[in-house]
Write an enzyme that holds these catalytic residues in place. Structure first.
Site, PDB file in Angstrom:
ATOM      1  N   ASP A 182       0.857  -1.247   0.078  1.00  0.00           N
ATOM      2  CA  ASP A 182      -0.148   0.121  -0.138  1.00  0.00           C
ATOM      3  C   ASP A 182       0.946   1.145  -0.089  1.00  0.00           C
ATOM      4  O   ASP A 182       1.681   1.456   0.781  1.00  0.00           O
ATOM      5  CB  ASP A 182      -1.105  -0.232   1.178  1.00  0.00           C
ATOM      6  CG  ASP A 182      -1.941   0.917   1.117  1.00  0.00           C
ATOM      7  OD1 ASP A 182      -2.942   0.975   0.766  1.00  0.00           O
ATOM      8  OD2 ASP A 182      -1.660   2.120   1.801  1.00  0.00           O
ATOM      9  N   ASN A 190      -2.747  12.772  -4.205  1.00  0.00           N
ATOM     10  CA  ASN A 190      -3.990  13.409  -4.772  1.00  0.00           C
ATOM     11  C   ASN A 190      -4.493  14.757  -4.643  1.00  0.00           C
ATOM     12  O   ASN A 190      -4.722  15.558  -5.301  1.00  0.00           O
ATOM     13  CB  ASN A 190      -5.091  12.468  -4.621  1.00  0.00           C
ATOM     14  CG  ASN A 190      -4.990  11.076  -5.610  1.00  0.00           C
ATOM     15  OD1 ASN A 190      -4.360  11.309  -6.734  1.00  0.00           O
ATOM     16  ND2 ASN A 190      -5.477  10.041  -5.062  1.00  0.00           N
ATOM     17  N   ASP A 199      -2.663   9.216 -10.740  1.00  0.00           N
ATOM     18  CA  ASP A 199      -2.526   8.087 -11.650  1.00  0.00           C
ATOM     19  C   ASP A 199      -1.461   7.642 -12.382  1.00  0.00           C
ATOM     20  O   ASP A 199      -1.035   6.684 -12.411  1.00  0.00           O
ATOM     21  CB  ASP A 199      -3.777   8.506 -12.836  1.00  0.00           C
ATOM     22  CG  ASP A 199      -5.130   8.523 -12.272  1.00  0.00           C
ATOM     23  OD1 ASP A 199      -5.298   7.955 -11.114  1.00  0.00           O
ATOM     24  OD2 ASP A 199      -6.030   8.968 -12.977  1.00  0.00           O
ATOM     25  N   GLU A 225      -4.837   2.447  -4.054  1.00  0.00           N
ATOM     26  CA  GLU A 225      -3.263   2.596  -4.349  1.00  0.00           C
ATOM     27  C   GLU A 225      -2.702   1.349  -3.694  1.00  0.00           C
ATOM     28  O   GLU A 225      -1.562   1.253  -3.070  1.00  0.00           O
ATOM     29  CB  GLU A 225      -2.762   3.543  -3.285  1.00  0.00           C
ATOM     30  CG  GLU A 225      -3.135   3.432  -1.969  1.00  0.00           C
ATOM     31  CD  GLU A 225      -4.376   4.501  -1.612  1.00  0.00           C
ATOM     32  OE1 GLU A 225      -4.414   4.788  -0.345  1.00  0.00           O
ATOM     33  OE2 GLU A 225      -5.564   4.348  -2.510  1.00  0.00           O
TER      34      GLU A 225
END
Length: 308
Positions: A182, A190, A199, A225
């Protein structure tokens, strides 16, 4: 109210049905190679099975020593080969309506005659539509099992592979280990840099993970993620080493954000498959190890049921 007479359905004439039955018998029992080939190819959407049928039917008419087929479907190489080749070869690109559906190569010890080459082309012409359908079927299957952003297998693919790994582990007493990874503080990426950068970072992470693992291992996008790595024939200590390579590869990633350079870390949880365990229990234990890694400082690896 005006009555509208219903249209009468025409009844089948005995002579029509008899002609139909006769035509069917002729089609199903006809000895000509084209009808037999297309009839057999129509029974399956398996490209491998179709190529085996094509090799068998072609060999009955035009002898060859080896048949090879190669195509890239959904960014993955598909290769089929049978026999041992000779010095003489003929090669065909299987094109239909402007689209290529692979390359077929025949080899043998003696040269192919012009008549034989013409015969091969006619047989390929009869087979090209079923082969196209099989290629498209594979592409559809792969699309359903592939993450559209990173182009690596998705969670659905992971679930299928975990079920298969569980079965093999119990049947053959083989070791399988799962890693869940993770990205640390990805929400901040973000929030501060936007989803386009986020992305891009996910795609780079997928590439880094694939480069860090062994050929026998598989990487999946588990969701958001989070990524998963399935390692066959691998104990926890070996999986720990793979996780460390993954963490190092991700830590070395750099993203230019217009004057600032973005870098991230990743946390990993490791768990080996336990006998008689369901796949979701295996994932849950691996997730628990990942939670410990996140809770104990991030950018580290933790193994389930150990003191590490």
């Amino acid at each position: 109210m005006k009555n509208i007479p219903s249209k009468q359905r025409s009844t089948s004439q005995p002579k029509d049905l008899a002609a139909l039955r006769q035509a069917y018998q002729g089609w199903s029992n006809t000895p000509d190679p084209f009808s037999r080939l297309t009839r057999r190819l129509s029974t399956t959407l398996s490209l491998e099975t179709q190529l085996g049928i094509l090799a068998e039917e072609l060999g009955e008419i035009i002898p060859f020593d080896a048949l090879n087929y190669r195509h890239q479907i959904a960014h993955r190489d598909f290769v089929y080969a049978t026999g041992i080749g000779g010095p003489h070869r003929c090669e065909y690109r299987l094109n239909l309506e402007g689209v290529c559906y692979g390359t077929l190569t025949l080899n043998r010890r003696r040269k192919f005659s012009d008549d034989e080459l013409q015969g091969i082309e006619m047989i390929i012409s009869a087979a090209i539509c079923p082969l196209r359908n099989a290629c498209q079927f594979i592409a559809i299957e792969q699309a359903a099992l592939t993450d559209s952003l990173t182009s690596i297998p998705n969670k659905r693919a992971l679930d299928e592979h975990l079920q298969r790994a569980s079965m093999l582990a119990q049947r053959h007493a083989e070791e399988y280990t799962l890693i869940l990874c993770d990205l640390d503080r990805f929400k901040t990426v973000n929030d501060q840099h936007g989803h386009v950068v986020g992305d891009h970072l996910l795609r780079l992470t997928a590439e880094a993970l694939e480069a860090a693992i062994r050929n026998s291992d598989s990487v999946y996008r588990f969701g958001g993620e989070e990524f998963a790595i399935l390692l066959p024939h691998t104990c926890e200590e070996e999986a720990w080493d793979v996780a460390d390579r993954v963490r190092s590869a991700v830590a070395n990633l750099r993203v230019d954000c217009g004057g600032t350079e973005l870098s991230v870390t990743i946390s990993c949880g490791v768990a080996r498959y336990m006998p008689e365990e369901a796949a979701d229990q295996w994932i849950a234990r691996t997730g628990e190890a990942l939670y410990r890694a996140k809770d104990q400082g991030r950018n580290c690896t933790r193994v389930f049921a150990t003191i590490r």
